[in-house]
Scaffold this motif. Structure first.
Motif, PDB file in Angstrom:
ATOM      1  N   LYS A   1       0.835  -1.206   0.000  1.00  0.00           N
ATOM      2  CA  LYS A   1       0.000   0.000   0.000  1.00  0.00           C
ATOM      3  C   LYS A   1       0.866   1.251   0.000  1.00  0.00           C
ATOM      4  O   LYS A   1       0.587   2.208  -0.711  1.00  0.00           O
ATOM      5  CB  LYS A   1      -0.891   0.026   1.246  1.00  0.00           C
ATOM      6  N   ALA A   2       1.932   1.222   0.793  1.00  0.00           N
ATOM      7  CA  ALA A   2       2.818   2.385   0.868  1.00  0.00           C
ATOM      8  C   ALA A   2       3.467   2.663  -0.484  1.00  0.00           C
ATOM      9  O   ALA A   2       3.879   3.781  -0.757  1.00  0.00           O
ATOM     10  CB  ALA A   2       3.886   2.160   1.938  1.00  0.00           C
ATOM     11  N   SER A   3       3.562   1.628  -1.331  1.00  0.00           N
ATOM     12  CA  SER A   3       4.120   1.821  -2.663  1.00  0.00           C
ATOM     13  C   SER A   3       3.025   2.195  -3.663  1.00  0.00           C
ATOM     14  O   SER A   3       3.213   2.039  -4.867  1.00  0.00           O
ATOM     15  CB  SER A   3       4.824   0.559  -3.131  1.00  0.00           C
ATOM     16  N   SER A   4       1.903   2.642  -3.163  1.00  0.00           N
ATOM     17  CA  SER A   4       0.772   3.071  -3.994  1.00  0.00           C
ATOM     18  C   SER A   4       0.232   1.952  -4.878  1.00  0.00           C
ATOM     19  O   SER A   4      -0.204   2.193  -5.982  1.00  0.00           O
ATOM     20  CB  SER A   4       1.120   4.244  -4.901  1.00  0.00           C
TER      21      SER A   4
END
Lengths: 261, 317
Positions: free
Chosen positions: B180-183
């Motif tokens: 998620k943090a990597s979009s």
């Protein structure tokens, strides 16, 4: 510019565990601000970060990032604009994958079926060498083999690989030993300055809260109770902070991990 | 004897495709896809029906496409509809029973005797007059056919899991917060991963049907446990290293599992024991490492107990 307008969040509404975590909070973060945030346990500091990052949607209010309404945008979409580090160094990277594989995902370049190129690998090496941890020679090693400090530094690099509009640091050095924590703070300062990032940092270290950044926010009971910046912040001491807290919150700062020096 | 080994190898290689599917869904994506049994049968049913209509190669693609649809449904249930990942597999597996019966023309089995299959096509490829060079391979045409598909799937996985999409799928099973943090939306990677995995399972079912010249509603029964057992056996040999190496390990595991089963049959174990054996292997393979990690604590407990007993004896004396 990040504009938070009258947001509220209540957990478990209507049950015996009901908890008002954030109550009608408004905050404007200007571009280039480096804000340190302090407050008691349960003041709503992490909840504020969760709201900004989109871990949940707020019950009311609006969140605008550079005039774009992101109030109802899902977390992975916001992640393009918002970088985040947690206290737990394990949360930011995939342990079973190599350093370069982790960085590839963070970089997010190329099509879905593209593979790591030589140019990318060189770029990774260059960025990793800035950490001065020798990670540039360990590109193919699984991240699970790194120490907590190394992993947090790597996460910092990943979160800022494509400079985000906002960087959220949630006590990101609290789980590290003091020497490593200092190193990660130095790196944070360097990366924030070099990329001119807008940054919010929660800390329980009063001295750190005073030394770092251009602005300081004190939170209590789900809201901002003290907001100071510029020269006024520079002249503050830890005693001032404790006194201000008592004045504004009506009780002493109650944080079981607070560090005064 | 040679024939026995050959058959073992062939069956092992066919089921190794399902093992490779689980390698993707279970080892990489960390999803235990319990629709595998139904999907295997689906692949067999679709593969048999299309082969029956005279298009054995199209059957392979049709079976894989059916697998994609099955995987898509399973993944949508768990990512978009709030159904637990194990439960969504079970639900789809149950539903597929009816679907499979319907595909086979409201019958519980389809016969492919004298029907052109990928195997008979391979045979006719070798079996040409004057073609002595290929002639020596004639006995092994089935093995070669299956091996061809296995190698393609391994090469595909080795490539796919190193692409950005493949990395995202692996990261989803490893640390979905980081994805998620990597979009990247972990729902998207889960859906893609399960679609690809079930396409491979469908292929496996299709080849099995064409290999044994029949498909029936029970053809995939217990496949998930058998494949899991094979995967875990393979992991004993090659649990670390490059993706391709681990994939080869999974295939070796599948063949070994089949070999053990064949040997057991030679010692007059009833054929119906296959599933019990696979269950026991899965339990041992998972319990083994768990027990090893717990062993020191267990010994300490035992020693303490002994110590206390000793003290009491001393007091009584």
């Amino acid at each position: 510019m990040l504009k938070i307008e009258h947001i509220s969040k209540t957990f478990n509404p209507g049950t015996i565990n009901e908890k008002v975590a954030i109550k009608d909070l408004s905050l404007t973060v200007n571009d280039g601000d480096f804000i340190t945030i302090i407050g008691s346990n349960g003041a709503g500091k992490s909840t504020l970060f969760n709201a900004i990052a989109g871990s949940f949607f707020t019950d009311s209010g609006r969140i605008l990032l550079d005039d774009e309404d992101i109030t109802m945008q899902s977390d992975h979409k916001r992640a393009r604009k918002i970088g985040r580090l947690f206290q737990d160094p394990m949360l930011g990277s995939a342990p079973g994958m190599s350093i370069e594989e982790n960085l590839t995902l963070a970089a997010g370049r190329g099509g879905w079926l593209s593979r790591i190129t030589k140019a990318e690998r060189n770029a990774f090496k260059e960025k990793l060498s800035l950490l001065e941890m020798g990670l540039e020679d360990r590109l193919e090693q699984p991240v699970g083999l790194l120490s907590g400090g190394q992993r947090q530094a790597l996460t910092l690099l990943m979160a800022t690989y494509n400079p985000p509009k906002i960087l959220l640091l949630d006590e990101h050095t609290a789980a590290l030993d003091p020497a490593t924590a200092d190193k990660v703070i130095e790196l944070t300062k360097k990366i924030v300055e070099e990329n001119n990032l807008t940054c919010l940092m929660i800390t329980h270290n009063m001295q750190q809260a005073l030394e770092l950044g251009n602005r300081l926010i004190m939170m209590d009971n789900g809201n901002v109770i003290y907001d100071v910046s510029g020269d006024e912040k520079k002249s503050l001491t830890t005693e001032d902070l404790l006194r201000k807290f008592k004045e504004n919150a009506g009780n002493a700062l109650d944080n079981d991990r607070i560090l005064l020096s | 004897m040679m024939l026995l080994i050959q058959t073992t190898l062939e069956l092992g290689l066919i089921s190794s495709l399902t093992v490779l599917a689980l390698f993707l869904s279970y080892s990489m994506l960390n999803v235990c896809d319990l629709s595998t049994d139904g999907c295997f049968t689906l692949g067999a049913a679709v593969g048999a029906m299309v082969a029956l209509s005279g298009h054995p190669i199209l059957a392979v693609f049709a079976a894989m496409f059916a697998g994609v649809i099955s995987g898509f449904v399973v993944s949508i249930l768990q990512t978009k509809m709030g159904i637990d990942s194990l439960l969504s597999g079970i639900v789809v597996n149950t539903g597929l029973y009816s679907v499979n019966i319907a595909i086979m023309g409201d019958s519980s089995q389809v016969n492919l005797n004298k029907v052109k299959t990928v195997f008979t096509m391979m045979r006719s490829l070798f079996d040409k007059e004057g073609n002595t060079a290929l002639g020596i391979w004639l006995d092994w045409y089935k093995t070669l056919t299956v091996l061809f598909f296995v190698i393609i799937v391994i090469l595909f996985l080795a490539f796919f899991l190193r692409t950005r999409l493949g990395l995202a799928i692996r990261a989803t099973g490893n640390n979905s917060a980081m994805v998620k943090a990597s979009s990247i939306n972990p729902a998207f990677t889960t859906i893609t991963g399960l679609c690809v995995a079930n396409a491979i399972t469908g292929l496996s079912g299709c080849l099995m049907a064409q290999y044994q010249k029949s498909a029936n509603i029970d053809i995939g029964g217990g496949m998930v446990t058998i494949a899991l057992a094979s995967l875990l056996i393979g992991g004993v040999f090659m649990s670390r290293g490059k993706i391709a190496k681990r994939a080869v390990g999974a295939v070796i595991g599948a063949v070994l599992f089949r070999l053990v089963y064949t040997i057991a049959l030679r010692f007059n174990m009833p054929a119906s024991m296959l599933k019990l054996v696979s269950s026991v292997i899965v339990v041992i393979a998972i319990f083994g490492p768990y027990m090893r990690s717990r062993y020191p604590m267990f010994m300490r407990k035992l020693e303490l107990k002994k110590g206390y007993a000793g003290e009491r004896r001393d007091e009584n004396a």
